[in-house]
Design a protein around this motif. Structure first.
Motif, PDB file in Angstrom:
ATOM      1  N   PRO A   3      -9.309   7.812   3.082  1.00  0.00           N
ATOM      2  CA  PRO A   3      -8.085   7.752   2.286  1.00  0.00           C
ATOM      3  C   PRO A   3      -7.267   6.487   2.502  1.00  0.00           C
ATOM      4  N   LEU A   4      -6.393   6.191   1.558  1.00  0.00           N
ATOM      5  CA  LEU A   4      -5.492   5.047   1.669  1.00  0.00           C
ATOM      6  C   LEU A   4      -4.679   5.115   2.961  1.00  0.00           C
ATOM      7  N   GLY A   5      -4.531   3.978   3.608  1.00  0.00           N
ATOM      8  CA  GLY A   5      -3.721   3.913   4.816  1.00  0.00           C
ATOM      9  C   GLY A   5      -4.469   4.217   6.091  1.00  0.00           C
ATOM     10  N   LEU A   6      -5.724   4.671   5.966  1.00  0.00           N
ATOM     11  CA  LEU A   6      -6.499   5.022   7.156  1.00  0.00           C
ATOM     12  C   LEU A   6      -6.944   3.762   7.897  1.00  0.00           C
ATOM     13  N   MET A  33      -7.309  13.339  -1.464  1.00  0.00           N
ATOM     14  CA  MET A  33      -7.116  12.340  -0.412  1.00  0.00           C
ATOM     15  C   MET A  33      -6.182  12.907   0.650  1.00  0.00           C
ATOM     16  N   LEU A  34      -6.745  13.254   1.789  1.00  0.00           N
ATOM     17  CA  LEU A  34      -5.949  13.822   2.868  1.00  0.00           C
ATOM     18  C   LEU A  34      -5.560  12.736   3.850  1.00  0.00           C
ATOM     19  N   THR A  35      -4.274  12.472   3.940  1.00  0.00           N
ATOM     20  CA  THR A  35      -3.810  11.349   4.746  1.00  0.00           C
ATOM     21  C   THR A  35      -3.878  11.605   6.240  1.00  0.00           C
ATOM     22  N   THR A  36      -4.100  12.845   6.666  1.00  0.00           N
ATOM     23  CA  THR A  36      -4.135  13.140   8.097  1.00  0.00           C
ATOM     24  C   THR A  36      -5.546  13.168   8.658  1.00  0.00           C
ATOM     25  N   LEU A  37      -6.529  12.858   7.836  1.00  0.00           N
ATOM     26  CA  LEU A  37      -7.915  12.945   8.302  1.00  0.00           C
ATOM     27  C   LEU A  37      -8.214  11.950   9.408  1.00  0.00           C
ATOM     28  N   ASN A  38      -9.013  12.407  10.377  1.00  0.00           N
ATOM     29  CA  ASN A  38      -9.599  11.511  11.381  1.00  0.00           C
ATOM     30  C   ASN A  38      -8.568  10.738  12.199  1.00  0.00           C
ATOM     31  N   MET A  39      -7.374  11.291  12.352  1.00  0.00           N
ATOM     32  CA  MET A  39      -6.326  10.545  13.034  1.00  0.00           C
ATOM     33  C   MET A  39      -6.564  10.489  14.540  1.00  0.00           C
ATOM     34  N   MET A  40      -6.563  11.629  15.160  1.00  0.00           N
ATOM     35  CA  MET A  40      -6.781  11.702  16.603  1.00  0.00           C
ATOM     36  C   MET A  40      -7.397  13.060  16.908  1.00  0.00           C
ATOM     37  N   ILE A  96      -7.243  -1.593   7.473  1.00  0.00           N
ATOM     38  CA  ILE A  96      -6.720  -0.396   6.849  1.00  0.00           C
ATOM     39  C   ILE A  96      -7.292  -0.283   5.439  1.00  0.00           C
ATOM     40  N   VAL A  97      -7.567   0.938   5.005  1.00  0.00           N
ATOM     41  CA  VAL A  97      -8.053   1.152   3.644  1.00  0.00           C
ATOM     42  C   VAL A  97      -6.908   0.856   2.680  1.00  0.00           C
ATOM     43  N   SER A  98      -7.117  -0.131   1.803  1.00  0.00           N
ATOM     44  CA  SER A  98      -6.033  -0.567   0.919  1.00  0.00           C
ATOM     45  C   SER A  98      -6.201  -0.108  -0.523  1.00  0.00           C
ATOM     46  N   ARG A  99      -7.439   0.117  -0.953  1.00  0.00           N
ATOM     47  CA  ARG A  99      -7.695   0.581  -2.316  1.00  0.00           C
ATOM     48  C   ARG A  99      -8.947   1.450  -2.341  1.00  0.00           C
ATOM     49  N   LEU A 100      -8.991   2.354  -3.308  1.00  0.00           N
ATOM     50  CA  LEU A 100     -10.165   3.194  -3.499  1.00  0.00           C
ATOM     51  C   LEU A 100     -10.979   2.656  -4.665  1.00  0.00           C
ATOM     52  N   ASN A 101     -12.271   2.884  -4.614  1.00  0.00           N
ATOM     53  CA  ASN A 101     -13.150   2.551  -5.733  1.00  0.00           C
ATOM     54  C   ASN A 101     -13.604   3.843  -6.391  1.00  0.00           C
ATOM     55  N   SER A 102     -13.105   4.100  -7.595  1.00  0.00           N
ATOM     56  CA  SER A 102     -13.428   5.356  -8.273  1.00  0.00           C
ATOM     57  C   SER A 102     -14.922   5.491  -8.542  1.00  0.00           C
ATOM     58  N   HIS A 103     -15.621   4.358  -8.675  1.00  0.00           N
ATOM     59  CA  HIS A 103     -17.059   4.382  -8.934  1.00  0.00           C
ATOM     60  C   HIS A 103     -17.872   4.541  -7.651  1.00  0.00           C
ATOM     61  N   SER A 104     -17.203   4.390  -6.507  1.00  0.00           N
ATOM     62  CA  SER A 104     -17.890   4.511  -5.219  1.00  0.00           C
ATOM     63  C   SER A 104     -16.874   4.960  -4.172  1.00  0.00           C
ATOM     64  N   MET A 105     -16.584   6.257  -4.178  1.00  0.00           N
ATOM     65  CA  MET A 105     -15.505   6.807  -3.345  1.00  0.00           C
ATOM     66  C   MET A 105     -15.762   6.613  -1.847  1.00  0.00           C
ATOM     67  N   GLN A 106     -17.045   6.452  -1.484  1.00  0.00           N
ATOM     68  CA  GLN A 106     -17.386   6.323  -0.067  1.00  0.00           C
ATOM     69  C   GLN A 106     -17.286   4.876   0.428  1.00  0.00           C
ATOM     70  N   ARG A 107     -17.033   3.927  -0.495  1.00  0.00           N
ATOM     71  CA  ARG A 107     -16.973   2.516  -0.102  1.00  0.00           C
ATOM     72  C   ARG A 107     -15.695   1.885  -0.661  1.00  0.00           C
ATOM     73  N   PRO A 108     -14.586   2.054   0.050  1.00  0.00           N
ATOM     74  CA  PRO A 108     -13.298   1.551  -0.416  1.00  0.00           C
ATOM     75  C   PRO A 108     -13.110   0.063  -0.126  1.00  0.00           C
ATOM     76  N   VAL A 109     -11.952  -0.454  -0.469  1.00  0.00           N
ATOM     77  CA  VAL A 109     -11.551  -1.812  -0.109  1.00  0.00           C
ATOM     78  C   VAL A 109     -10.776  -1.747   1.197  1.00  0.00           C
ATOM     79  N   ILE A 143       0.858  -1.190   0.000  1.00  0.00           N
ATOM     80  CA  ILE A 143       0.000   0.000   0.000  1.00  0.00           C
ATOM     81  C   ILE A 143       0.893   1.240   0.000  1.00  0.00           C
ATOM     82  N   HIS A 144       0.886   1.943  -1.107  1.00  0.00           N
ATOM     83  CA  HIS A 144       1.741   3.121  -1.260  1.00  0.00           C
ATOM     84  C   HIS A 144       0.917   4.381  -1.011  1.00  0.00           C
ATOM     85  N   ILE A 145       1.222   5.053   0.058  1.00  0.00           N
ATOM     86  CA  ILE A 145       0.456   6.229   0.475  1.00  0.00           C
ATOM     87  C   ILE A 145       1.180   7.487   0.016  1.00  0.00           C
TER      88      ILE A 145
END
Length: 370
Positions: A306-309, A123-130, A320-333, A60-62
């Motif tokens: 975002p990836l890595g969350l 994709m903000l990698t610092t979202l929802n951290m603490m 951890i979020v490993s992939r995004l779904n471009s057709h459904s941004m709110q429901r990742p892998v 997973i490359h963030i």
């Protein structure tokens, strides 16, 4: 690689990305094994999260939307403003002397970084951290998040000049700067505000405009964003109860992004809500409080997970979020790393939430040290 709040990192973890200071100098190098003294120092420097190596997530490359040096410069610039201004400091035309140039230089770097991968999802990698531990941290987190949302969305439109991007970016970055003039005890109050206290809070929009409007280097439109970012389409906002097109489009966009960022982060008086719930609230109020086309722009281009969350699922599993779904941004892998009973998995498996509709993300951020 995964993202973990600095305060939850343990000695012995290896750094997945180099850490730089605001001058571009290396603070801690790639793959360095962290010690307790290093972690303490990094927390003191305002570095709220770290990229940590984990063999289960090596693939997973963030990619942070901006360079670490740029992020540190942003954090440093905002910190200086927070330190200088307070409710007891009278501001005048010279109050922001030297700050206008500083923010112009910093914002130029932000725009340059964000344009490098301008077609990628926001994709903000610092979202929802603490939750922010103090008002300065809260001020800086919110300012940086809203700035990067607004600037990247504007870049993706492809219709704005560099001057436009500067006005939008600085307006987003400094939209809440007037809050540093409010009494700290009022900002940190856990109980509900009285009518008089709420009126005092509302003054931050006007304070921000007064601080920015005459500053050399700060566009007047940016000051207008600070003034209008709490105005709403139906006239229910403040400070002037403006309606519809009376509100500048930049301020309308920043108002949406600020509302969303506030909802997904913990405040003194309430807990954070899941990002998809916050998006539902924006949609429920689209056309009344918020511009519906701008809400759609946000939905279609922002990876709210975002990836890595780190996330917890409705099944009790976490990962951890490993992939995004471009057709459904709110429901990742999601790559599941821990079972519902808390057992760490040596061989993780993945759940595609766009295909497994009965499973939801319930919480975000690290719940336990791994």
């Amino acid at each position: 690689m995964r993202i973990i709040p600095t305060i939850l990192c343990q000695p012995g973890y290896r750094l997945g990305k180099t850490i730089f200071n605001d001058e571009g100098q290396v603070l801690v190098g790639y793959r360095v094994e962290l010690t307790s003294s290093m972690l303490k120092k990094l927390s003191q420097l305002g570095i709220d999260y770290l990229y940590i190596e984990d063999p289960r997530t090596d693939d997973i490359h963030i990619e942070d939307p901006i360079q670490e040096e740029t992020r540190m410069q942003l954090r440093n610039s905002l910190g200086k403003v927070f330190e200088k201004f307070s409710p007891t400091v009278k501001f005048g035309n010279d109050s922001f002397v030297s700050y206008g140039k500083l923010f112009l230089e910093t914002m130029s770097r932000v725009i340059e970084d964000l344009q490098y991968r301008k077609k990628d999802a926001v994709m903000l990698t610092t979202l929802n951290m603490m939750p922010a531990s103090n008002m300065e941290q809260h001020f800086c987190q919110n300012a940086m998040n809203v700035c990067m949302y607004a600037t990247k969305l504007a870049i993706m439109q492809g219709t704005y000049t560099n001057d436009d991007l500067m006005s939008i970016g600085l307006g987003a970055l400094l939209h809440d700067v007037g809050s540093v003039q409010l009494p700290l005890q009022l900002l940190q109050k856990k109980a509900g505000l009285t009518p008089n206290e709420y009126m005092e809070i509302q003054k931050h929009a006007l304070y921000g405009f007064q601080m920015l409007k005459d500053e050399v280097g700060i566009p007047l439109l940016s000051a207008q964003c600070a003034l209008q970012h709490h105005e709403r389409l139906d006239g229910s906002g403040y400070p002037f109860n403006l309606k519809g097109n009376q509100i500048h489009p930049y301020a309308r966009l920043i108002g949406i992004l600020d509302s969303y960022d506030a909802m997904v982060h913990t405040r003194n008086y309430r807990k954070a809500i899941p990002p998809h719930h916050a998006l539902e609230i924006l949609y429920a109020n689209a056309g009344k409080l918020y511009d519906i086309e701008m809400v759609k722009l946000f939905r279609n281009n922002v990876a709210i997970y975002p990836l890595g969350l780190s996330v917890s699922l409705s099944t009790g599993e976490s990962g951890i979020v490993s992939r995004l779904n471009s057709h459904s941004m709110q429901r990742p892998v999601v790559r599941v790393l821990r079972t519902a009973s808390g057992i760490e998995l040596k061989d993780p498996y993945e759940v595609d939430l766009s295909r497994t509709l009965n499973v939801m993300i319930e919480e975000v951020g690290e719940q336990l040290v791994v």
